[in-house]
Motif scaffolding. Structure first.
Motif, PDB file in Angstrom:
ATOM      1  N   CYS A  82       0.827  -1.217   0.000  1.00  0.00           N
ATOM      2  CA  CYS A  82       0.000   0.000   0.000  1.00  0.00           C
ATOM      3  C   CYS A  82       0.858   1.263   0.000  1.00  0.00           C
ATOM      4  O   CYS A  82       0.750   2.087  -0.895  1.00  0.00           O
ATOM      5  CB  CYS A  82      -0.926   0.022   1.213  1.00  0.00           C
ATOM      6  SG  CYS A  82      -2.205  -1.234   1.139  1.00  0.00           S
ATOM      7  N   CYS A  83       1.709   1.402   1.006  1.00  0.00           N
ATOM      8  CA  CYS A  83       2.479   2.641   1.144  1.00  0.00           C
ATOM      9  C   CYS A  83       3.919   2.524   0.643  1.00  0.00           C
ATOM     10  O   CYS A  83       4.623   3.517   0.532  1.00  0.00           O
ATOM     11  CB  CYS A  83       2.466   3.112   2.595  1.00  0.00           C
ATOM     12  SG  CYS A  83       3.398   2.045   3.730  1.00  0.00           S
ATOM     13  N   GLY A  84       4.373   1.300   0.368  1.00  0.00           N
ATOM     14  CA  GLY A  84       5.728   1.107  -0.133  1.00  0.00           C
ATOM     15  C   GLY A  84       6.794   1.065   0.947  1.00  0.00           C
ATOM     16  O   GLY A  84       7.978   0.949   0.641  1.00  0.00           O
ATOM     17  N   ALA A  85       6.386   1.157   2.213  1.00  0.00           N
ATOM     18  CA  ALA A  85       7.358   1.124   3.312  1.00  0.00           C
ATOM     19  C   ALA A  85       8.137  -0.191   3.279  1.00  0.00           C
ATOM     20  O   ALA A  85       7.593  -1.248   2.946  1.00  0.00           O
ATOM     21  CB  ALA A  85       6.657   1.282   4.653  1.00  0.00           C
ATOM     22  N   ILE A  86       9.409  -0.101   3.620  1.00  0.00           N
ATOM     23  CA  ILE A  86      10.278  -1.275   3.646  1.00  0.00           C
ATOM     24  C   ILE A  86      10.835  -1.407   5.057  1.00  0.00           C
ATOM     25  O   ILE A  86      11.249  -0.421   5.670  1.00  0.00           O
ATOM     26  CB  ILE A  86      11.421  -1.129   2.630  1.00  0.00           C
ATOM     27  CG1 ILE A  86      10.835  -1.042   1.221  1.00  0.00           C
ATOM     28  CG2 ILE A  86      12.400  -2.294   2.747  1.00  0.00           C
ATOM     29  CD1 ILE A  86      11.804  -0.562   0.181  1.00  0.00           C
ATOM     30  N   GLU A  87      10.831  -2.616   5.543  1.00  0.00           N
ATOM     31  CA  GLU A  87      11.287  -2.866   6.911  1.00  0.00           C
ATOM     32  C   GLU A  87      12.173  -4.106   6.915  1.00  0.00           C
ATOM     33  O   GLU A  87      11.907  -5.077   6.201  1.00  0.00           O
ATOM     34  CB  GLU A  87      10.040  -3.107   7.767  1.00  0.00           C
ATOM     35  CG  GLU A  87      10.285  -3.170   9.231  1.00  0.00           C
ATOM     36  CD  GLU A  87       8.967  -3.253   9.998  1.00  0.00           C
ATOM     37  OE1 GLU A  87       8.845  -4.177  10.809  1.00  0.00           O
ATOM     38  OE2 GLU A  87       8.079  -2.412   9.765  1.00  0.00           O
ATOM     39  N   TYR A 122      20.852 -16.164  -0.399  1.00  0.00           N
ATOM     40  CA  TYR A 122      19.448 -15.910  -0.637  1.00  0.00           C
ATOM     41  C   TYR A 122      18.962 -14.831   0.307  1.00  0.00           C
ATOM     42  O   TYR A 122      19.614 -14.507   1.297  1.00  0.00           O
ATOM     43  CB  TYR A 122      18.600 -17.179  -0.481  1.00  0.00           C
ATOM     44  CG  TYR A 122      18.474 -17.656   0.950  1.00  0.00           C
ATOM     45  CD1 TYR A 122      17.393 -17.263   1.732  1.00  0.00           C
ATOM     46  CD2 TYR A 122      19.423 -18.492   1.522  1.00  0.00           C
ATOM     47  CE1 TYR A 122      17.267 -17.685   3.044  1.00  0.00           C
ATOM     48  CE2 TYR A 122      19.310 -18.918   2.818  1.00  0.00           C
ATOM     49  CZ  TYR A 122      18.235 -18.521   3.580  1.00  0.00           C
ATOM     50  OH  TYR A 122      18.109 -18.932   4.869  1.00  0.00           O
ATOM     51  N   GLU A 123      17.822 -14.290  -0.028  1.00  0.00           N
ATOM     52  CA  GLU A 123      17.169 -13.271   0.789  1.00  0.00           C
ATOM     53  C   GLU A 123      15.678 -13.377   0.499  1.00  0.00           C
ATOM     54  O   GLU A 123      15.276 -13.531  -0.648  1.00  0.00           O
ATOM     55  CB  GLU A 123      17.691 -11.898   0.395  1.00  0.00           C
ATOM     56  CG  GLU A 123      17.022 -10.758   1.091  1.00  0.00           C
ATOM     57  CD  GLU A 123      17.561  -9.424   0.596  1.00  0.00           C
ATOM     58  OE1 GLU A 123      16.738  -8.530   0.378  1.00  0.00           O
ATOM     59  OE2 GLU A 123      18.788  -9.305   0.409  1.00  0.00           O
ATOM     60  N   VAL A 124      14.878 -13.311   1.535  1.00  0.00           N
ATOM     61  CA  VAL A 124      13.436 -13.406   1.380  1.00  0.00           C
ATOM     62  C   VAL A 124      12.846 -11.999   1.388  1.00  0.00           C
ATOM     63  O   VAL A 124      13.222 -11.167   2.212  1.00  0.00           O
ATOM     64  CB  VAL A 124      12.807 -14.236   2.525  1.00  0.00           C
ATOM     65  CG1 VAL A 124      11.290 -14.218   2.462  1.00  0.00           C
ATOM     66  CG2 VAL A 124      13.349 -15.660   2.497  1.00  0.00           C
ATOM     67  N   THR A 125      11.941 -11.729   0.455  1.00  0.00           N
ATOM     68  CA  THR A 125      11.180 -10.482   0.455  1.00  0.00           C
ATOM     69  C   THR A 125       9.720 -10.843   0.690  1.00  0.00           C
ATOM     70  O   THR A 125       9.124 -11.568  -0.104  1.00  0.00           O
ATOM     71  CB  THR A 125      11.323  -9.735  -0.880  1.00  0.00           C
ATOM     72  OG1 THR A 125      12.699  -9.433  -1.094  1.00  0.00           O
ATOM     73  CG2 THR A 125      10.520  -8.439  -0.868  1.00  0.00           C
ATOM     74  N   VAL A 126       9.190 -10.354   1.785  1.00  0.00           N
ATOM     75  CA  VAL A 126       7.796 -10.589   2.127  1.00  0.00           C
ATOM     76  C   VAL A 126       7.017  -9.356   1.705  1.00  0.00           C
ATOM     77  O   VAL A 126       7.408  -8.228   2.031  1.00  0.00           O
ATOM     78  CB  VAL A 126       7.626 -10.824   3.649  1.00  0.00           C
ATOM     79  CG1 VAL A 126       6.163 -11.012   4.005  1.00  0.00           C
ATOM     80  CG2 VAL A 126       8.470 -12.009   4.098  1.00  0.00           C
ATOM     81  N   GLN A 127       5.929  -9.557   0.971  1.00  0.00           N
ATOM     82  CA  GLN A 127       5.100  -8.434   0.546  1.00  0.00           C
ATOM     83  C   GLN A 127       3.733  -8.575   1.190  1.00  0.00           C
ATOM     84  O   GLN A 127       3.192  -9.674   1.281  1.00  0.00           O
ATOM     85  CB  GLN A 127       4.984  -8.414  -0.966  1.00  0.00           C
ATOM     86  CG  GLN A 127       6.337  -8.163  -1.609  1.00  0.00           C
ATOM     87  CD  GLN A 127       6.239  -7.873  -3.084  1.00  0.00           C
ATOM     88  OE1 GLN A 127       5.235  -7.380  -3.554  1.00  0.00           O
ATOM     89  NE2 GLN A 127       7.300  -8.179  -3.801  1.00  0.00           N
ATOM     90  N   GLY A 128       3.208  -7.466   1.655  1.00  0.00           N
ATOM     91  CA  GLY A 128       1.910  -7.482   2.310  1.00  0.00           C
ATOM     92  C   GLY A 128       1.490  -6.085   2.696  1.00  0.00           C
ATOM     93  O   GLY A 128       1.858  -5.123   2.028  1.00  0.00           O
ATOM     94  N   ILE A 129       0.749  -5.975   3.796  1.00  0.00           N
ATOM     95  CA  ILE A 129       0.258  -4.684   4.264  1.00  0.00           C
ATOM     96  C   ILE A 129       0.796  -4.432   5.667  1.00  0.00           C
ATOM     97  O   ILE A 129       0.665  -5.291   6.554  1.00  0.00           O
ATOM     98  CB  ILE A 129      -1.287  -4.651   4.278  1.00  0.00           C
ATOM     99  CG1 ILE A 129      -1.816  -4.905   2.857  1.00  0.00           C
ATOM    100  CG2 ILE A 129      -1.804  -3.327   4.814  1.00  0.00           C
ATOM    101  CD1 ILE A 129      -3.314  -5.068   2.782  1.00  0.00           C
ATOM    102  N   THR A 152      -4.374  -0.209   9.816  1.00  0.00           N
ATOM    103  CA  THR A 152      -5.146   0.639  10.725  1.00  0.00           C
ATOM    104  C   THR A 152      -5.933   1.684   9.947  1.00  0.00           C
ATOM    105  O   THR A 152      -7.105   1.939  10.244  1.00  0.00           O
ATOM    106  CB  THR A 152      -4.210   1.331  11.745  1.00  0.00           C
ATOM    107  OG1 THR A 152      -3.496   0.318  12.460  1.00  0.00           O
ATOM    108  CG2 THR A 152      -4.980   2.186  12.722  1.00  0.00           C
ATOM    109  N   LYS A 153      -5.308   2.297   8.940  1.00  0.00           N
ATOM    110  CA  LYS A 153      -5.993   3.321   8.128  1.00  0.00           C
ATOM    111  C   LYS A 153      -7.204   2.742   7.409  1.00  0.00           C
ATOM    112  O   LYS A 153      -8.223   3.404   7.267  1.00  0.00           O
ATOM    113  CB  LYS A 153      -5.028   3.914   7.084  1.00  0.00           C
ATOM    114  CG  LYS A 153      -4.011   4.844   7.646  1.00  0.00           C
ATOM    115  CD  LYS A 153      -3.119   5.343   6.518  1.00  0.00           C
ATOM    116  CE  LYS A 153      -1.870   5.979   7.056  1.00  0.00           C
ATOM    117  NZ  LYS A 153      -0.928   6.321   5.975  1.00  0.00           N
ATOM    118  N   SER A 154      -7.078   1.501   6.929  1.00  0.00           N
ATOM    119  CA  SER A 154      -8.184   0.908   6.172  1.00  0.00           C
ATOM    120  C   SER A 154      -9.368   0.554   7.056  1.00  0.00           C
ATOM    121  O   SER A 154     -10.483   0.410   6.572  1.00  0.00           O
ATOM    122  CB  SER A 154      -7.706  -0.318   5.402  1.00  0.00           C
ATOM    123  OG  SER A 154      -7.406  -1.385   6.287  1.00  0.00           O
TER     124      SER A 154
END
Length: 143
Positions: free
Chosen positions: A97-102, A126-133, A139-141
């Protein structure tokens, strides 16, 4: 603050890099943030008070830092290079949604067995990239 600056100078020198104001500024900027910025974001941040750096200068500094292992390029979305001063083993979460990366701790995923790759493939890393919300967007939704 001076101690942090001294540590940055010492780190750059220990990697055999000449300490230029540009390298120092780019590395210090990356160390102070967790958002995995693009070159343009770094440039905007560095030039906030007064334009002193160019895009070419930032690219050159990042390249030098990357070559000695102080910074890594992170590709979490197609066509966008981001940079990270956290060169230790870790994975990433990207909010769709917002593109934030953590950063996600390396030990978060218990068992990734690289021995299960088909014969003929030899994994080097290797490196795992998890995509989600993220929780902020969730909270905004609900509001």
């Amino acid at each position: 603050m001076q101690q942090k600056a001294d540590e940055i100078v010492k780190t750059l020198k220990s990697k055999g890099l000449r300490v230029t104001p540009q390298r120092f500024a780019v590395y210090a900027n990356l160390l102070a943030r967790e958002d995995h910025p693009t070159v343009d974001q770094i440039l905007t941040n560095l030039n906030q008070d007064a334009p002193t750096s160019s895009q070419a200068t930032v690219y050159a500094a990042l390249q030098a830092l990357r070559e000695v292992g102080l910074v890594r390029e992170v590709l979490l979305e197609e066509g966008v290079s981001r940079y990270d001063a956290n060169v230790g083993l870790h994975h990433h979460f990207r909010c769709k949604c917002c593109g934030a990366i953590e950063d996600i701790g390396w030990d978060t995923f218990e068992c990734i067995d690289l021995n299960k790759l088909r014969s003929g493939l030899k994994a080097e890393r290797y490196e795992v990239t998890v995509q989600g919300i993220c929780d902020r967007c969730e909270t905004k939704s609900k509001v």
